[in-house]
Design an enzyme around this catalytic site. Structure first.
Site, PDB file in Angstrom:
ATOM      1  N   CYS A 262      49.904 -60.043 -46.107  1.00 50.38           N
ATOM      2  CA  CYS A 262      48.801 -60.662 -45.390  1.00 50.38           C
ATOM      3  C   CYS A 262      47.505 -60.442 -46.168  1.00 50.38           C
ATOM      4  O   CYS A 262      47.198 -59.311 -46.557  1.00 50.38           O
ATOM      5  CB  CYS A 262      48.693 -60.046 -44.005  1.00 50.38           C
ATOM      6  SG  CYS A 262      47.281 -60.653 -43.068  1.00 50.38           S
TER       7      CYS A 262
ATOM      8  N   CYS B  64      45.238 -57.962 -43.928  1.00 51.53           N
ATOM      9  CA  CYS B  64      45.525 -56.549 -43.606  1.00 51.53           C
ATOM     10  C   CYS B  64      46.595 -55.930 -44.487  1.00 51.53           C
ATOM     11  O   CYS B  64      46.938 -54.767 -44.313  1.00 51.53           O
ATOM     12  CB  CYS B  64      45.936 -56.431 -42.143  1.00 51.53           C
ATOM     13  SG  CYS B  64      47.580 -57.099 -41.822  1.00 51.53           S
TER      14      CYS B  64
ATOM     15  N   CYS C  49      49.986 -63.192 -38.107  1.00 54.04           N
ATOM     16  CA  CYS C  49      50.280 -61.838 -38.555  1.00 54.04           C
ATOM     17  C   CYS C  49      50.287 -60.932 -37.332  1.00 54.04           C
ATOM     18  O   CYS C  49      49.331 -60.919 -36.557  1.00 54.04           O
ATOM     19  CB  CYS C  49      49.226 -61.383 -39.554  1.00 54.04           C
ATOM     20  SG  CYS C  49      49.390 -59.635 -39.984  1.00 54.04           S
TER      21      CYS C  49
ATOM     22  N   CYS D  45      47.225 -58.027 -37.742  1.00 50.91           N
ATOM     23  CA  CYS D  45      45.795 -58.315 -37.606  1.00 50.91           C
ATOM     24  C   CYS D  45      45.542 -59.594 -36.817  1.00 50.91           C
ATOM     25  O   CYS D  45      44.401 -60.004 -36.656  1.00 50.91           O
ATOM     26  CB  CYS D  45      45.112 -58.384 -38.973  1.00 50.91           C
ATOM     27  SG  CYS D  45      45.531 -59.864 -39.918  1.00 50.91           S
TER      28      CYS D  45
ATOM     29  N   CYS E 204      55.888 -72.658 -42.667  1.00 52.14           N
ATOM     30  CA  CYS E 204      54.940 -73.400 -43.495  1.00 52.14           C
ATOM     31  C   CYS E 204      53.629 -72.624 -43.485  1.00 52.14           C
ATOM     32  O   CYS E 204      52.909 -72.624 -42.484  1.00 52.14           O
ATOM     33  CB  CYS E 204      54.781 -74.799 -42.879  1.00 52.14           C
ATOM     34  SG  CYS E 204      53.741 -75.882 -43.824  1.00 52.14           S
TER      35      CYS E 204
HETATM   36 ZN   LIG Z   1      47.445 -59.362 -41.213  1.00 55.03          ZN
END
Ligand SMILES: [Zn+2]
Length: 134
Positions: free
Chosen positions: A48, A51, A96, A99, A120
C-alpha cells in the site's frame, strides 16, 4: 492483526504525492495505461502506498488488457476490505484494510482457471517491493 491507521486529510496530503492522495483518499481512478505498474513483470510484493501493508503478490498479477494492474487475489487474509457500492452500477470497491485507502475495484471476469476474480487496482495506490535477487 495491525491496528487501523487513521490520519487527517492534511497529514495524508503531506505524506502522499497528489496522485496517491487522489486515489487513496479521494477514491480517484487513474487513467488507463497511465499507471506505473500496468506492464510491470518484476517479482515482488505490491504494498500500500499509504501504509506499506502487503496487498498483492506479483505471482497473482496478470495482463487483463484493461490498462490497470490486475490481480487474481489479494495477498494473505484480511489485507483488503471489500465494500459493495452502488445500487444500479454494482461494483465492489477494494480498500486497504490497514489504512482504509481506496485501491480499486474487484470484478468477477478474471481468468477462470485462477478463481475468476479480477482485482483492478490503481498503480498510484501501490508500491512495488522487489524481491531480493539473491
Ligand atoms: Zn494502506
Amino acid at each position: 492483526m495491525t491496528a487501523k491507521i487513521e490520519k487527517s486529510d492534511d497529514t495524508w496530503r503531506d505524506e502522499l504525492t497528489p496522485a496517491q492522495f487522489d486515489v487513496l483518499r479521494r477514491s480517484g481512478t487513474e487513467r488507463p495505461f497511465a499507471g506505473a505498474y500496468v506492464h510491470t513483470e518484476e517479482d515482488g510484493t505490491y504494498r500500500c502506498a499509504g501504509c506499506n501493508a502487503a496487498l498483492f503478490s506479483s505471482e497473482t498479477k496478470f495482463d487483463s488488457g484493461t490498462g490497470w494492474p490486475s490481480f487474481t487475489e489479494a495477498a494473505g487474509d484480511g489485507s483488503v476490505d471489500l465494500r459493495q457500492e452502488g445500487l444500479i452500477l454494482r461494483r465492489t470497491e477494494v480498500r486497504c484494510a490497514t489504512c482504509d485507502g481506496h485501491l480499486g475495484h474487484v470484478f468477477d471476469d478474471g481468468p477462470e482457471d485462477r478463481g475468476g476474480q479480477r482485482y483492478c487496482i490503481n498503480s498510484a495506490a501501490l508500491k512495488l517491493d522487489p524481491e531480493d535477487a539473491s
